[in-house]
Design an enzyme around this catalytic site. Structure first.
Site, PDB file in Angstrom:
ATOM      1  N   ASN A 132      18.321 -14.781  21.076  1.00  0.00           N
ATOM      2  CA  ASN A 132      19.141 -14.990  19.879  1.00  0.00           C
ATOM      3  C   ASN A 132      18.533 -15.996  18.910  1.00  0.00           C
ATOM      4  OD1 ASN A 132      22.601 -14.641  21.071  1.00  0.00           O
ATOM      5  ND2 ASN A 132      20.885 -13.229  21.118  1.00  0.00           N
ATOM      6  N   SER A 308      -9.614  14.252 -11.745  1.00  0.00           N
ATOM      7  CA  SER A 308      -9.231  15.642 -11.531  1.00  0.00           C
ATOM      8  C   SER A 308     -10.299  16.359 -10.722  1.00  0.00           C
ATOM      9  CB  SER A 308      -9.032  16.357 -12.868  1.00  0.00           C
ATOM     10  OG  SER A 308      -8.828  17.747 -12.680  1.00  0.00           O
ATOM     11  N   SER A 309      -9.856  17.295  -9.899  1.00  0.00           N
ATOM     12  CA  SER A 309     -10.794  18.116  -9.130  1.00  0.00           C
ATOM     13  C   SER A 309     -11.168  19.391  -9.862  1.00  0.00           C
ATOM     14  CB  SER A 309     -10.165  18.473  -7.770  1.00  0.00           C
ATOM     15  OG  SER A 309      -8.963  19.215  -7.972  1.00  0.00           O
ATOM     16  N   LYS A 314     -12.477  14.169 -16.595  1.00  0.00           N
ATOM     17  CA  LYS A 314     -11.157  13.566 -16.749  1.00  0.00           C
ATOM     18  C   LYS A 314     -11.062  12.292 -15.918  1.00  0.00           C
ATOM     19  CE  LYS A 314      -6.258  14.931 -16.840  1.00  0.00           C
ATOM     20  NZ  LYS A 314      -5.726  13.599 -16.602  1.00  0.00           N
TER      21      LYS A 314
END
Length: 416
Positions: A132, A308-309, A314
């Site tokens: 506790n 971006s792929s 980009k």
């Protein structure tokens, strides 16, 4: 010292830990994945054994062995011996017993070879303590340290903004209200305002950490101190302060400390609000850097990687996007903490494991994300001065001045 076994393969935990492993699901965040939490527990056991020895509650032979074992664990050793989920069956009791059992086994190995003594996890390692009071004290140590780490990261972020303010002294941009043109705003003042926000949250994290320095150790069960001798609480907290270097103090009202866990909420709320302002800062940069042809293109962010792929060339604002998404989990964690704090029992809040499992990773994420935001985004951004000049061709500054002489309606009728 007794002949010790190969600690890489030896199982030092005992029956309570084994039962908790059997009764808990085999997934989720584990204690060994939070080494600073294990360290905090070891420091508590170290403080307790020193206090018990000083008060004559433990013989020196056992106490010295437990102390040596606790020091090892506090240094980061034996982490593989803490396999329990953070939120395990039995809550804080299972975790506290995992620590007690490991230290008892390791301390027994460290006893002099001629000794016939043994060390018991409850009778000796856990002497004058309860789950506790040990568990919430460990949680407070962990979270206070993490809060200070976030504060430090925020102050470094503030310095990055201040450097940008200095670099762009004299540059102005068109400000906007309702996404419509407004008046000219100094870029340096924008960055100084961002620095002020970072510094403000650093202050708030430090305040939240200070509140957690009040620890319930020595309160044993429900703040009553039953099972611990007079003077133990003050002595053990002082020992713990000396070990950690933190300005710890006993809880002013032990019964209150056991029943109410709002100190966790204060820190979680600070983390949530910090997450919100980080989202705002990062989203502002995404908007201001939008383009390069179809957006505002006022800010040029460091080009870190392809965005971006499928679209060659980009480039996206990858760091601001990451910071924004990190804020989601941070704010979600604060909600979980709020529920855990509200869901306590009349005399005790047993939800500290849930608080640790939610809030500690959130603070870790904040402390990790903020430096990346500073170093890979803020430090390298540039303001597109040519674009700023184009956008600033017709600000409202002169119209405001003219309206002071000719009246609002007269000027508005000729404004385009």
């Amino acid at each position: 010292m007794r002949e010790s076994t190969d600690l890489t393969n030896a199982q030092l935990w005992g029956k309570v830990t084994s039962l908790a492993l059997q009764n808990s699901p085999d997934f989720g965040l584990r204690l060994h994945q939070l080494p600073e939490f294990v360290r905090a527990f070891a420091e508590i056991k170290l403080a307790a054994v020193r206090t018990n020895r000083d008060l004559g509650l433990l013989d020196k032979t056992r106490a010295n062995a437990i102390e040596e074992a606790a020091v090892e664990v506090a240094r980061g050793e034996l982490l593989d011996q803490f396999p329990l989920r953070v939120v395990a069956v039995g809550g804080g009791t299972s975790t506290n017993m995992n620590v007690n059992e490991v230290l008892a086994s390791r301390a027994t190995q460290l006893l002099p070879s001629e000794s016939e003594l043994t060390i018991h996890p409850n009778d000796h390692v856990n002497r004058s303590q309860s789950s506790n009071d040990a568990y919430p004290t460990a949680a407070r140590l962990l979270l206070a340290r993490q809060a200070l780490g976030v504060a430090s990261a925020l102050r470094n972020l503030a310095r990055s903004f201040i450097r940008q303010a200095e670099r762009h002294s004299g540059v102005e941009r068109m400000g906007r209200t309702g996404w419509q043109d407004a008046v000219m705003v100094p870029v340096s003042e924008i960055h100084m305002a961002q620095a002020a926000a970072a510094e403000r949250f650093a202050d708030q994290f430090e305040v939240a950490a200070q509140a957690l320095y009040a620890v319930p150790l020595g309160g044993t069960v429900l703040g009553t101190g039953v099972g611990a001798p007079d003077g133990f609480a003050a002595a053990v907290v002082q020992q713990l302060a000396d070990i950690t270097g933190l300005p710890l103090r006993p809880s002013a009202n032990p019964i209150d400390a056991f029943a109410h866990a709002d100190g966790y909420s204060a820190l979680a709320d600070t983390a949530a609000r910090c997450g919100s302002i980080l989202y705002k800062l990062s989203h502002d940069l995404r908007v201001l850097s939008s383009g390069p042809n179809g957006g505002l293109s006022e800010v040029i962010l460091p080009k870190l990687q392809p965005g971006s792929s499928i679209m060659p060339g980009k480039v996206n604002p990858v760091v601001p996007s990451m910071v924004g998404q990190a804020s989601f989990s941070i704010r979600a964690a604060a909600t979980a903490v709020s529920l855990a704090v509200a869901g306590g029992e009349p005399d005790f809040n047993s939800n500290s494991p849930s608080v640790v499992a939610s809030l500690s990773p959130a603070l870790t994420e904040l402390a990790a994300v903020i430096p990346v935001f500073a170093e890979k985004c803020i430090d390298g951004l540039e303001w597109n001065r040519d674009r700023l000049a184009v956008l600033a061709s017709r600000p409202f500054d002169s119209l405001i001045t003219q309206a002071e002489e000719d009246g609002y309606d007269a000027v508005a009728s000729h404004a385009v």
